[in-house]
Write a protein that holds these residues in place. Structure first.
Motif, PDB file in Angstrom:
ATOM      1  N   ILE A  59       0.744  -1.037   0.099  1.00 22.05           N
ATOM      2  CA  ILE A  59       0.116  -0.046   0.159  1.00 22.05           C
ATOM      3  C   ILE A  59       0.921   1.398   0.012  1.00 22.05           C
ATOM      4  O   ILE A  59       1.616   1.578   0.975  1.00 22.05           O
ATOM      5  N   VAL A  60       0.695   2.115  -0.943  1.00 20.03           N
ATOM      6  CA  VAL A  60       1.763   3.231  -1.042  1.00 20.03           C
ATOM      7  C   VAL A  60       0.722   4.165  -1.468  1.00 20.03           C
ATOM      8  O   VAL A  60      -0.161   4.524  -2.163  1.00 20.03           O
ATOM      9  N   GLU A  61       1.041   5.354  -0.518  1.00 27.95           N
ATOM     10  CA  GLU A  61       0.038   6.662  -0.860  1.00 27.95           C
ATOM     11  C   GLU A  61       0.987   8.175  -0.858  1.00 27.95           C
ATOM     12  O   GLU A  61       2.013   7.955  -0.103  1.00 27.95           O
ATOM     13  N   TYR A  62       0.607   8.771  -1.863  1.00 25.20           N
ATOM     14  CA  TYR A  62       1.291  10.298  -1.987  1.00 25.20           C
ATOM     15  C   TYR A  62       0.075  11.278  -1.957  1.00 25.20           C
ATOM     16  O   TYR A  62      -0.222  11.615  -3.169  1.00 25.20           O
ATOM     17  N   PRO A  63      -0.359  11.872  -0.940  1.00 24.81           N
ATOM     18  CA  PRO A  63      -1.248  12.804  -0.894  1.00 24.81           C
ATOM     19  C   PRO A  63      -0.470  14.164  -0.630  1.00 24.81           C
ATOM     20  O   PRO A  63       0.154  14.369   0.052  1.00 24.81           O
ATOM     21  N   GLN A  64      -1.116  15.129  -1.740  1.00 25.82           N
ATOM     22  CA  GLN A  64      -0.786  16.511  -1.466  1.00 25.82           C
ATOM     23  C   GLN A  64      -1.995  17.492  -1.789  1.00 25.82           C
ATOM     24  O   GLN A  64      -2.923  16.855  -1.953  1.00 25.82           O
ATOM     25  N   GLY A  65      -1.841  18.769  -1.056  1.00 25.09           N
ATOM     26  CA  GLY A  65      -3.098  19.470  -1.331  1.00 25.09           C
ATOM     27  C   GLY A  65      -2.895  20.607  -2.030  1.00 25.09           C
ATOM     28  O   GLY A  65      -3.752  21.549  -2.009  1.00 25.09           O
ATOM     29  N   TRP A  66      -1.687  20.890  -2.445  1.00 23.49           N
ATOM     30  CA  TRP A  66      -1.328  22.068  -3.070  1.00 23.49           C
ATOM     31  C   TRP A  66      -2.076  22.403  -4.299  1.00 23.49           C
ATOM     32  O   TRP A  66      -1.950  23.694  -4.707  1.00 23.49           O
ATOM     33  N   LEU A  67      -2.682  21.782  -5.081  1.00 18.72           N
ATOM     34  CA  LEU A  67      -3.712  21.808  -6.159  1.00 18.72           C
ATOM     35  C   LEU A  67      -5.218  21.933  -5.878  1.00 18.72           C
ATOM     36  O   LEU A  67      -5.915  21.666  -6.912  1.00 18.72           O
ATOM     37  N   SER A  68      -5.350  22.276  -4.759  1.00 20.19           N
ATOM     38  CA  SER A  68      -6.750  22.103  -4.270  1.00 20.19           C
ATOM     39  C   SER A  68      -7.531  23.306  -4.913  1.00 20.19           C
ATOM     40  O   SER A  68      -9.047  22.997  -4.728  1.00 20.19           O
ATOM     41  N   THR A  69      -7.067  24.341  -5.369  1.00 16.07           N
ATOM     42  CA  THR A  69      -7.962  25.234  -6.080  1.00 16.07           C
ATOM     43  C   THR A  69      -7.228  25.354  -7.391  1.00 16.07           C
ATOM     44  O   THR A  69      -6.251  24.849  -7.837  1.00 16.07           O
ATOM     45  N   LEU A  70      -7.903  26.384  -8.335  1.00 22.14           N
ATOM     46  CA  LEU A  70      -7.330  26.276  -9.759  1.00 22.14           C
ATOM     47  C   LEU A  70      -6.270  27.237  -9.636  1.00 22.14           C
ATOM     48  O   LEU A  70      -6.099  28.428 -10.357  1.00 22.14           O
ATOM     49  N   SER A  71      -5.129  26.880  -9.069  1.00 20.98           N
ATOM     50  CA  SER A  71      -4.028  27.947  -8.880  1.00 20.98           C
ATOM     51  C   SER A  71      -3.079  28.158 -10.177  1.00 20.98           C
ATOM     52  O   SER A  71      -2.406  29.144 -10.132  1.00 20.98           O
ATOM     53  N   GLU A  72      -3.403  27.219 -11.064  1.00 17.40           N
ATOM     54  CA  GLU A  72      -2.680  27.361 -12.269  1.00 17.40           C
ATOM     55  C   GLU A  72      -3.247  28.656 -13.171  1.00 17.40           C
ATOM     56  O   GLU A  72      -2.513  29.263 -13.873  1.00 17.40           O
ATOM     57  N   ARG A  73      -4.480  29.199 -12.768  1.00 19.77           N
ATOM     58  CA  ARG A  73      -4.867  30.407 -13.345  1.00 19.77           C
ATOM     59  C   ARG A  73      -4.754  31.453 -12.180  1.00 19.77           C
ATOM     60  O   ARG A  73      -5.416  32.537 -12.376  1.00 19.77           O
ATOM     61  N   GLU A  74      -3.894  31.225 -11.215  1.00 22.24           N
ATOM     62  CA  GLU A  74      -3.555  32.347 -10.307  1.00 22.24           C
ATOM     63  C   GLU A  74      -2.271  32.887 -10.092  1.00 22.24           C
ATOM     64  O   GLU A  74      -1.905  33.447  -9.065  1.00 22.24           O
ATOM     65  N   GLY A  75      -1.521  32.729 -11.140  1.00 21.12           N
ATOM     66  CA  GLY A  75      -0.192  32.995 -11.131  1.00 21.12           C
ATOM     67  C   GLY A  75       0.857  31.827 -10.569  1.00 21.12           C
ATOM     68  O   GLY A  75       2.021  32.436 -10.609  1.00 21.12           O
TER      69      GLY A  75
END
Length: 385
Positions: free
Chosen positions: A164-180
């Motif tokens: 069982i291998v898990e890699y959770p991140q939260g840094w793309l929880s919003t549409l940050s690619e359109r926020e600079g």
């Protein structure tokens, strides 16, 4: 070491996060010297970055093509031994192939290329030239990951049954690619990152860790990839069921929309006799769980560890070692391997203990197979390389 190993960097100019990490890691043991660079596609940034790194003006290049051609024309005792490529995914293949064609070894960020076909071409070129390619799957550089691998290899857990291998991140929880956010912008652009976002970016790390520690190979997958954030054009979340070549089964979870998570990579491997658990947030600790006796806590820097863990441990027990040290272990082993080859010596197994072109091909195969599986109505897909 009879000489320093000379490095040229492609990408990684000022304000580029991962370039600085590579330079710190390469410099940590004093085995590698940064001699030249093509640090940006923007001439002003390339020149300014070269000055900030104290590179000679005549070895601060404005393109990777210029760097590779001019470096290959220098006398053997001056030219670089390898290039390190720290550009976005779409700009990996061309400089890597050109470097190999001109006789330079390569260190490259993951995933190795934009497509599986490109990865196979690099593999073929490495085999033709006899040069060395190192892929920076950083997490395999941690001492306790190496201890886990050695224990599995020695049969301490018996036959492996479950991973069982898990890699959770939260840094793309919003549409940050359109926020600079520049990092988010290219990583969520299929033209620059490839067929997959989340699986390509962090799922490949998780899969490599599972295969590295267990010594097994993934043979079948059943993938469910998702675009969770509305407006995004590529997956930001994925769940994959796995089957391995010894009959073991497993689960891989990778997510970049797990709000509140940082880089919470963790792995659990279970065999007939017991299990292992490693969590990147506590990298100096390896839990060893037994069927019929209490759990043991293994710690980095301890005398009871195996040779591979000791080879990659830098400080006495109780002193934390983290991502930079793990990164540096990959660079050091790569440099020691190049040094041995330059002196017509056989690298030791400890020296050769870094991800290579074959790991890169398997990473690209994971991406393509996961996307195909997720888009299909068929439950299980063979892992085709």
């Amino acid at each position: 070491m009879r000489q320093k190993i000379r490095m040229g960097m492609i990408g990684g100019g000022k304000d580029a996060f991962i370039g600085a990490v590579h330079r710190i890691a390469a410099n940590m043991d004093g085995l590698i010297e940064l001699c030249c660079g093509a640090l940006s596609i923007h001439p002003e940034t390339a020149i300014e970055s070269g000055k900030m790194l104290f590179l000679p003006e005549n070895r601060t290049y404005l393109s990777y093509e210029e760097m590779i051609k001019k470096e290959s024309a220098l006398p053997e005792n001056e030219r670089i031994h390898f290039v390190t490529i720290v550009t976005p995914n779409f700009a990996h293949f061309a400089p890597a192939m050109m470097a190999l064609e001109h006789g330079f070894n390569v260190v490259i960020e993951k995933p190795m290329t934009l497509t599986l076909e490109e990865a196979k071409q690099l593999q073929q070129k490495v085999e033709e030239t006899g040069l060395t390619l190192c892929l920076t799957h950083t997490y395999s550089g941690y001492p306790m990951v190496k201890q886990a691998k050695e224990m599995v290899k020695e049969g301490a857990l018996g036959k492996i049954r479950k991973i069982i291998v898990e890699y959770p991140q939260g840094w793309l929880s919003t549409l940050s690619e359109r926020e600079g956010n520049a990092q988010a912008a290219w990583r969520t652009d299929p033209k620059k990152s490839g067929k997959s976002g989340c699986i390509g970016d962090i799922g490949t790390h998780a899969a490599h860790l599972a295969e590295y520690i267990s010594g097994l190979k993934i043979t079948q997958i059943c993938a469910d990839l998702n675009i969770v954030v509305e407006g995004r054009t590529i997956d930001d979340d994925g769940n994959i069921l796995l089957k391995f070549d010894n009959g073991a089964n497993g689960v891989l979870i990778a997510s970049q929309i797990a709000a509140g998570e940082e880089n919470a990579l963790n792995i659990r491997i279970y065999g007939e006799k017991g299990g292992l658990e490693w969590f990147q947030h506590e990298p100096n600790t390896l839990l060893v769980k037994w069927l019929n006796k209490p759990t043991e806590i293994y710690r980095a820097g301890s005398g009871y560890l195996g040779d591979f863990a000791k080879h990659n441990t830098r400080t006495p027990g109780g002193h934390p070692e983290g991502l930079l040290e793990a990164f540096a272990n990959i660079y050091r082993n790569f440099a020691l391997t190049l040094n041995a080859k330059l002196n017509n010596e056989q690298p030791t197994p400890q020296m050769l203990d870094f991800p290579n072109v074959y790991d890169g091909v398997r990473g690209m195969a994971l991406i393509e197979n996961a996307v195909a599986s997720s888009e299909s109505t068929q439950k299980w897909h063979d892992f085709i390389v």
